[in-house]
Design a protein around this motif. Structure first.
Motif, PDB file in Angstrom:
ATOM      1  N   LEU A 105       0.791  -1.184   0.031  1.00  0.00           N
ATOM      2  CA  LEU A 105      -0.096  -0.087  -0.107  1.00  0.00           C
ATOM      3  C   LEU A 105       0.879   1.109  -0.051  1.00  0.00           C
ATOM      4  N   ALA A 106       1.989   1.142   0.725  1.00  0.00           N
ATOM      5  CA  ALA A 106       2.886   2.255   0.792  1.00  0.00           C
ATOM      6  C   ALA A 106       3.644   2.564  -0.495  1.00  0.00           C
ATOM      7  N   LYS A 107       3.610   1.703  -1.049  1.00  0.00           N
ATOM      8  CA  LYS A 107       4.516   1.676  -2.554  1.00  0.00           C
ATOM      9  C   LYS A 107       3.583   2.332  -3.614  1.00  0.00           C
ATOM     10  N   LEU A 108       2.284   1.790  -3.636  1.00  0.00           N
ATOM     11  CA  LEU A 108       1.117   2.326  -4.540  1.00  0.00           C
ATOM     12  C   LEU A 108       1.042   3.845  -4.252  1.00  0.00           C
ATOM     13  N   ARG A 109       1.070   4.050  -2.846  1.00  0.00           N
ATOM     14  CA  ARG A 109       0.842   5.506  -2.620  1.00  0.00           C
ATOM     15  C   ARG A 109       2.151   6.448  -3.065  1.00  0.00           C
ATOM     16  N   ILE A 110       3.244   5.828  -3.001  1.00  0.00           N
ATOM     17  CA  ILE A 110       4.528   6.585  -3.422  1.00  0.00           C
ATOM     18  C   ILE A 110       4.279   6.712  -5.116  1.00  0.00           C
ATOM     19  N   GLU A 111       3.776   5.729  -5.537  1.00  0.00           N
ATOM     20  CA  GLU A 111       3.713   5.700  -7.011  1.00  0.00           C
ATOM     21  C   GLU A 111       2.653   6.692  -7.516  1.00  0.00           C
ATOM     22  N   PHE A 112       1.441   6.601  -6.570  1.00  0.00           N
ATOM     23  CA  PHE A 112       0.568   7.592  -7.202  1.00  0.00           C
ATOM     24  C   PHE A 112       0.847   9.199  -6.731  1.00  0.00           C
ATOM     25  N   ASP A 113       1.656   9.381  -5.854  1.00  0.00           N
ATOM     26  CA  ASP A 113       2.097  10.766  -5.519  1.00  0.00           C
ATOM     27  C   ASP A 113       2.944  11.262  -6.427  1.00  0.00           C
ATOM     28  N   ARG A 114       3.839  10.348  -6.994  1.00  0.00           N
ATOM     29  CA  ARG A 114       4.841  10.641  -7.894  1.00  0.00           C
ATOM     30  C   ARG A 114       4.235  10.910  -9.445  1.00  0.00           C
ATOM     31  N   LYS A 115       3.295  10.074  -9.782  1.00  0.00           N
ATOM     32  CA  LYS A 115       2.506  10.187 -11.111  1.00  0.00           C
ATOM     33  C   LYS A 115       1.641  11.374 -11.023  1.00  0.00           C
ATOM     34  N   GLN A 116       1.102  11.598  -9.914  1.00  0.00           N
ATOM     35  CA  GLN A 116       0.277  12.701  -9.841  1.00  0.00           C
ATOM     36  C   GLN A 116       1.114  14.354  -9.883  1.00  0.00           C
ATOM     37  N   ARG A 117       2.157  14.028  -9.353  1.00  0.00           N
ATOM     38  CA  ARG A 117       3.146  15.365  -9.222  1.00  0.00           C
ATOM     39  C   ARG A 117       3.703  15.257 -10.822  1.00  0.00           C
ATOM     40  N   GLU A 118       4.160  14.388 -11.373  1.00  0.00           N
ATOM     41  CA  GLU A 118       4.591  14.433 -12.906  1.00  0.00           C
ATOM     42  C   GLU A 118       3.509  14.816 -13.766  1.00  0.00           C
ATOM     43  N   LEU A 119       2.298  14.443 -13.719  1.00  0.00           N
ATOM     44  CA  LEU A 119       1.381  15.028 -14.439  1.00  0.00           C
ATOM     45  C   LEU A 119       0.991  16.431 -14.409  1.00  0.00           C
ATOM     46  N   ASN A 120       0.969  16.757 -13.082  1.00  0.00           N
ATOM     47  CA  ASN A 120       0.748  18.235 -12.673  1.00  0.00           C
ATOM     48  C   ASN A 120       1.820  19.098 -13.309  1.00  0.00           C
ATOM     49  N   GLU A 121       3.138  18.693 -13.089  1.00  0.00           N
ATOM     50  CA  GLU A 121       4.297  19.439 -13.844  1.00  0.00           C
ATOM     51  C   GLU A 121       4.065  19.401 -15.316  1.00  0.00           C
ATOM     52  N   ASP A 122       3.783  18.280 -15.935  1.00  0.00           N
ATOM     53  CA  ASP A 122       3.694  18.426 -17.595  1.00  0.00           C
ATOM     54  C   ASP A 122       2.490  19.152 -17.936  1.00  0.00           C
TER      55      ASP A 122
ATOM     56  N   ARG B 120       2.577  22.372 -20.545  1.00  0.00           N
ATOM     57  CA  ARG B 120       1.724  22.571 -21.846  1.00  0.00           C
ATOM     58  C   ARG B 120       1.007  23.878 -21.680  1.00  0.00           C
ATOM     59  N   LYS B 121       0.365  24.016 -20.504  1.00  0.00           N
ATOM     60  CA  LYS B 121      -0.564  25.075 -20.536  1.00  0.00           C
ATOM     61  C   LYS B 121       0.240  26.366 -20.645  1.00  0.00           C
ATOM     62  N   LYS B 122       1.372  26.526 -20.215  1.00  0.00           N
ATOM     63  CA  LYS B 122       2.216  27.698 -20.252  1.00  0.00           C
ATOM     64  C   LYS B 122       2.581  27.860 -21.879  1.00  0.00           C
TER      65      LYS B 122
ATOM     66  N   VAL C  62       1.445  30.742 -27.148  1.00  0.00           N
ATOM     67  CA  VAL C  62       0.956  30.978 -28.374  1.00  0.00           C
ATOM     68  C   VAL C  62      -0.301  31.633 -28.584  1.00  0.00           C
ATOM     69  N   LEU C  63      -1.093  31.673 -27.335  1.00  0.00           N
ATOM     70  CA  LEU C  63      -2.391  32.429 -27.470  1.00  0.00           C
ATOM     71  C   LEU C  63      -2.181  33.832 -27.078  1.00  0.00           C
ATOM     72  N   GLN C  64      -1.087  34.179 -26.309  1.00  0.00           N
ATOM     73  CA  GLN C  64      -0.682  35.566 -25.950  1.00  0.00           C
ATOM     74  C   GLN C  64      -0.042  36.182 -27.366  1.00  0.00           C
ATOM     75  N   ASP C  65       0.591  35.609 -27.996  1.00  0.00           N
ATOM     76  CA  ASP C  65       1.232  35.926 -29.223  1.00  0.00           C
ATOM     77  C   ASP C  65      -0.094  36.466 -30.048  1.00  0.00           C
ATOM     78  N   ARG C  66      -0.763  35.645 -30.535  1.00  0.00           N
ATOM     79  CA  ARG C  66      -2.239  35.750 -31.213  1.00  0.00           C
ATOM     80  C   ARG C  66      -2.890  36.935 -30.549  1.00  0.00           C
ATOM     81  N   ILE C  67      -3.240  36.962 -29.497  1.00  0.00           N
ATOM     82  CA  ILE C  67      -3.774  38.211 -28.593  1.00  0.00           C
ATOM     83  C   ILE C  67      -3.042  39.556 -28.835  1.00  0.00           C
ATOM     84  N   ASN C  68      -1.838  39.521 -28.770  1.00  0.00           N
ATOM     85  CA  ASN C  68      -0.911  40.656 -28.845  1.00  0.00           C
ATOM     86  C   ASN C  68      -1.145  41.241 -30.373  1.00  0.00           C
ATOM     87  N   LYS C  69      -1.289  40.133 -31.402  1.00  0.00           N
ATOM     88  CA  LYS C  69      -1.505  40.520 -32.916  1.00  0.00           C
ATOM     89  C   LYS C  69      -2.744  41.207 -33.235  1.00  0.00           C
TER      90      LYS C  69
END
Length: 156
Positions: free
Chosen positions: A80-97, A101-103, A108-115
């Protein structure tokens, strides 16, 4: 004789400054509204959701598995502890990714807005357009809808 050129220069400057300051056309753009309502922003959000949907589903399944293990077999603490560690790692990586991508999409959108803001400003003769750090703007100087209309025009 030496004072005459200075006097002409000062008089010219005063006339020029008076002419420029007499009737400037000022506008304001609500970028938050554009980021919420423009078709490009909506498309970008859908693209990101589709891009990360599989990983979100994977993390959701892992979370369900952890919950089931906690309820059915709480004595298996090591697994269970290993699964929680894996869950936390995957969630953190997903949030970072997702943030990366949002940035990228936002850049790209800000460039279009400025134009689009520049295009509307030049086409309608604005001298000054704000879209950040403004405390108050009267609705008559708000060109947000014009920028949205230009942004949502199909590109050729």
């Amino acid at each position: 004789m030496n004072k005459f050129p200075r006097l002409v220069l000062v008089a010219s400057f005063v006339l020029f400054a008076t002419n420029v300051a007499a009737d400037p056309k000022i506008g304001y753009v609500k970028v938050e509204k554009i980021l919420r309502e423009s078709s490009q922003a909506v498309e970008s959000a859908k693209k990101l959701q589709a891009e990360f949907n599989h990983r979100v589903e994977e993390i959701t399944q892992l979370q369900k598995k952890i919950g089931e293990m906690e309820n059915s077999n709480p004595t298996n603490g090591e697994k269970l502890a290993k699964l929680r560690i894996e869950f936390d790692r995957k969630q953190r990586e997903l949030n970072e990714d997702i943030n990366i991508r949002k940035k990228e999409e936002l850049a790209v959108l800000q460039d279009r807005i400025n134009k689009a803001v520049t295009s509307v400003s030049v086409a309608e003769g604005y001298d000054l357009v704000f879209y950040k750090n403004l405390v108050y703007a009267n609705k008559r100087v708000d060109i947000t809808d014009k920028v949205l209309k230009l942004l949502d025009k199909p590109t050729k």
